[in-house]
Design a protein around this motif. Sequence first.
Motif, PDB file in Angstrom:
ATOM      1  N   VAL A   7       6.850  -3.268   2.405  1.00  0.00           N
ATOM      2  CA  VAL A   7       7.221  -3.959   1.172  1.00  0.00           C
ATOM      3  C   VAL A   7       8.722  -4.182   1.086  1.00  0.00           C
ATOM      4  N   GLY A   8       9.498  -3.155   1.347  1.00  0.00           N
ATOM      5  CA  GLY A   8      10.956  -3.285   1.271  1.00  0.00           C
ATOM      6  C   GLY A   8      11.480  -4.291   2.275  1.00  0.00           C
ATOM      7  N   ALA A   9      10.920  -4.244   3.495  1.00  0.00           N
ATOM      8  CA  ALA A   9      11.374  -5.166   4.536  1.00  0.00           C
ATOM      9  C   ALA A   9      11.038  -6.610   4.161  1.00  0.00           C
ATOM     10  N   LEU A  10       9.840  -6.817   3.636  1.00  0.00           N
ATOM     11  CA  LEU A  10       9.433  -8.181   3.245  1.00  0.00           C
ATOM     12  C   LEU A  10      10.297  -8.711   2.102  1.00  0.00           C
ATOM     13  N   MET A  11      10.617  -7.877   1.145  1.00  0.00           N
ATOM     14  CA  MET A  11      11.476  -8.301   0.048  1.00  0.00           C
ATOM     15  C   MET A  11      12.856  -8.679   0.563  1.00  0.00           C
ATOM     16  N   GLY A  12      13.361  -7.872   1.528  1.00  0.00           N
ATOM     17  CA  GLY A  12      14.681  -8.158   2.090  1.00  0.00           C
ATOM     18  C   GLY A  12      14.711  -9.470   2.855  1.00  0.00           C
ATOM     19  N   GLN A  13      13.571  -9.872   3.375  1.00  0.00           N
ATOM     20  CA  GLN A  13      13.476 -11.112   4.138  1.00  0.00           C
ATOM     21  C   GLN A  13      13.119 -12.309   3.238  1.00  0.00           C
ATOM     22  N   GLY A  14      13.034 -12.078   1.940  1.00  0.00           N
ATOM     23  CA  GLY A  14      12.707 -13.161   1.013  1.00  0.00           C
ATOM     24  C   GLY A  14      11.261 -13.578   1.039  1.00  0.00           C
ATOM     25  N   ARG A  15      10.424 -12.722   1.531  1.00  0.00           N
ATOM     26  CA  ARG A  15       8.993 -13.049   1.645  1.00  0.00           C
ATOM     27  C   ARG A  15       8.253 -12.366   0.475  1.00  0.00           C
ATOM     28  N   ALA A  16       8.584 -12.851  -0.723  1.00  0.00           N
ATOM     29  CA  ALA A  16       8.090 -12.208  -1.943  1.00  0.00           C
ATOM     30  C   ALA A  16       6.575 -12.255  -2.055  1.00  0.00           C
ATOM     31  N   ASP A  17       5.980 -13.366  -1.667  1.00  0.00           N
ATOM     32  CA  ASP A  17       4.527 -13.479  -1.781  1.00  0.00           C
ATOM     33  C   ASP A  17       3.816 -12.439  -0.920  1.00  0.00           C
ATOM     34  N   GLU A  18       4.308 -12.287   0.287  1.00  0.00           N
ATOM     35  CA  GLU A  18       3.704 -11.294   1.193  1.00  0.00           C
ATOM     36  C   GLU A  18       3.935  -9.880   0.674  1.00  0.00           C
ATOM     37  N   ALA A  19       5.117  -9.642   0.113  1.00  0.00           N
ATOM     38  CA  ALA A  19       5.405  -8.323  -0.444  1.00  0.00           C
ATOM     39  C   ALA A  19       4.461  -8.011  -1.606  1.00  0.00           C
ATOM     40  N   GLU A  20       4.234  -9.002  -2.455  1.00  0.00           N
ATOM     41  CA  GLU A  20       3.336  -8.785  -3.591  1.00  0.00           C
ATOM     42  C   GLU A  20       1.907  -8.534  -3.113  1.00  0.00           C
ATOM     43  N   ALA A  21       1.493  -9.250  -2.069  1.00  0.00           N
ATOM     44  CA  ALA A  21       0.155  -9.014  -1.506  1.00  0.00           C
ATOM     45  C   ALA A  21       0.036  -7.584  -0.971  1.00  0.00           C
ATOM     46  N   ALA A  22       1.124  -7.116  -0.334  1.00  0.00           N
ATOM     47  CA  ALA A  22       1.127  -5.741   0.184  1.00  0.00           C
ATOM     48  C   ALA A  22       1.011  -4.740  -0.959  1.00  0.00           C
ATOM     49  N   LYS A  23       1.729  -5.022  -2.068  1.00  0.00           N
ATOM     50  CA  LYS A  23       1.657  -4.129  -3.226  1.00  0.00           C
ATOM     51  C   LYS A  23       0.246  -4.103  -3.800  1.00  0.00           C
ATOM     52  N   ASN A  24      -0.367  -5.268  -3.879  1.00  0.00           N
ATOM     53  CA  ASN A  24      -1.737  -5.329  -4.387  1.00  0.00           C
ATOM     54  C   ASN A  24      -2.693  -4.525  -3.514  1.00  0.00           C
ATOM     55  N   ARG A  25      -2.483  -4.614  -2.195  1.00  0.00           N
ATOM     56  CA  ARG A  25      -3.332  -3.856  -1.287  1.00  0.00           C
ATOM     57  C   ARG A  25      -3.098  -2.357  -1.471  1.00  0.00           C
ATOM     58  N   VAL A  26      -1.859  -1.938  -1.720  1.00  0.00           N
ATOM     59  CA  VAL A  26      -1.568  -0.522  -1.951  1.00  0.00           C
ATOM     60  C   VAL A  26      -2.305  -0.033  -3.188  1.00  0.00           C
ATOM     61  N   ARG A  27      -2.287  -0.869  -4.253  1.00  0.00           N
ATOM     62  CA  ARG A  27      -3.006  -0.482  -5.464  1.00  0.00           C
ATOM     63  C   ARG A  27      -4.506  -0.367  -5.197  1.00  0.00           C
ATOM     64  N   GLN A  28      -5.031  -1.270  -4.388  1.00  0.00           N
ATOM     65  CA  GLN A  28      -6.448  -1.220  -4.039  1.00  0.00           C
ATOM     66  C   GLN A  28      -6.762   0.033  -3.225  1.00  0.00           C
ATOM     67  N   ILE A  29      -5.846   0.359  -2.293  1.00  0.00           N
ATOM     68  CA  ILE A  29      -6.034   1.559  -1.470  1.00  0.00           C
ATOM     69  C   ILE A  29      -6.070   2.805  -2.349  1.00  0.00           C
ATOM     70  N   ASN A  30      -5.197   2.867  -3.358  1.00  0.00           N
ATOM     71  CA  ASN A  30      -5.175   4.031  -4.248  1.00  0.00           C
ATOM     72  C   ASN A  30      -6.534   4.212  -4.936  1.00  0.00           C
ATOM     73  N   GLU A  31      -7.150   3.120  -5.338  1.00  0.00           N
ATOM     74  CA  GLU A  31      -8.474   3.202  -5.947  1.00  0.00           C
ATOM     75  C   GLU A  31      -9.521   3.675  -4.941  1.00  0.00           C
ATOM     76  N   GLU A  32      -9.432   3.145  -3.718  1.00  0.00           N
ATOM     77  CA  GLU A  32     -10.375   3.565  -2.674  1.00  0.00           C
ATOM     78  C   GLU A  32     -10.175   5.036  -2.318  1.00  0.00           C
ATOM     79  N   LEU A  33      -8.914   5.477  -2.351  1.00  0.00           N
ATOM     80  CA  LEU A  33      -8.619   6.890  -2.057  1.00  0.00           C
ATOM     81  C   LEU A  33      -9.262   7.802  -3.093  1.00  0.00           C
ATOM     82  N   GLU A  34      -9.238   7.389  -4.333  1.00  0.00           N
ATOM     83  CA  GLU A  34      -9.873   8.199  -5.378  1.00  0.00           C
ATOM     84  C   GLU A  34     -11.351   8.386  -5.084  1.00  0.00           C
ATOM     85  N   GLY A  35     -12.001   7.308  -4.649  1.00  0.00           N
ATOM     86  CA  GLY A  35     -13.419   7.401  -4.317  1.00  0.00           C
ATOM     87  C   GLY A  35     -13.669   8.297  -3.115  1.00  0.00           C
ATOM     88  N   ALA A  36     -12.828   8.155  -2.075  1.00  0.00           N
ATOM     89  CA  ALA A  36     -12.985   8.981  -0.874  1.00  0.00           C
ATOM     90  C   ALA A  36     -12.726  10.450  -1.188  1.00  0.00           C
TER      91      ALA A  36
END
Length: 425
Positions: free
Chosen positions: A58-87
């Motif tokens: 996320v930090g690297a993508l933001m530094g490269q100006g790739r905000a859309d990709e960074a936001e997608a990565a953040k969304n995936r992290v939030r999804q992973i946190n939910e999946e982790l709760e289930g696991a």
Amino acid sequence: MLDLRFVRENQEAVAQAMRNRNAAWDAEAFARLDGERRDAIQQEEALQAERNALSKQVGALMGQGRADEAEAAKNRVRQINEELEGASAARAAADEQLTNILLRTPNMPSADTPVGADEDDNPEVRRWGAPRTFDFEPKPHWDLGASLGIIDAERGAKLARSRFMLLGGLGARLERSLINFMADTHASRGYKEWWCPALANEVTMTGTGQLPKFEEDMFRTREGLYLIPTAEVQLTNIHAGETLDAADLPLRYCGFTPCFREEAGSAGRDTRGLIRVHQFDKVEMVKFATPEQSYAELEAMTADAENILQLLGLPYRVISLCTGDIGFSAAKTYDVEVYLPSYQGYKEISSCSNCEDFQARRMGIRYRDPESFKGSRLVHTLNGSGLAVGRTMAAILENYQEEDGSVRVPEALVPYMGTEVIEPA
């Protein structure tokens, strides 16, 4: 408690041991839950690794100006946190069910515990003394005690309920004398004496294996404390959660406590007198040893129980309990059985067991030996009756009775009793 990894890697040996013990064992349920637990752990680890990698991106993508990709990565992290709760929830559920199975699974018998179905398959190891030959008809101890005015079952039942005993006069003194004699004798042979609470909490009762398996046999208070069935519960838990030094082992402890058991399943002759009652006194022996020491300490503990009977001049035999008769926590057990004329045979008065690391795993009792290995290992725990006081009284009354209804006091007890004979009041 058995080790989870050991059970996983030795499932057929565990299944055979449980068959030998006549114990229920659901191998399919264990394998299924263990598989679910490992799958959940693998899922947790994979998700955590993915989350860590994305978080770095996320930090690297933001530094490269790739905000859309960074936001997608953040969304995936939030999804992973939910999946982790289930696991994590799946792993916790499997852990709880596996622990419940293992808490109710008895110990593995030692390699030299004889295989057998029940008490009829217990081999005799040795005998000491010869049963007395009477030239009159001997009385059972419950009749002797009543005629001597020292055992009152009727008033005991009036004060509590059936199978609670009231001891009076020299009966009360004999009980107290036996407790002091046993405790003094064990202390003289290297045991440290302890005075323990007669109530224990759930964690303490679970540590030695009384819970959850035998909860129906226990007396419980409204506050959730249990009346102990043996001082083994308290003496063994003294070092719960501790790491001992190998140089201090073996530790040898003893202690007197009143003991409480429902004894709901007994019937017949055992319900009369002092053999099987709801409250009784006992002097208990407990040891903490290294695995290399424990079986020699079991032999020594059994000899210490035998020594009490020898000093009292009571004939006995020692048997080795087979797999179908051995106790829940024990890997190997010797029963010492005293001769009772009322039974025209032998009756258990002490049970001496090596539990190996079964109880220590529950209680977290370990030892360190820096010269031999790194870290720490589980101790072996042992316990034995030294002896059951009421049964010892019964044996004295029956084996030392005279034709006139009096009872001679064993020589070793005379200094404690202050008399050489118990006569009708």
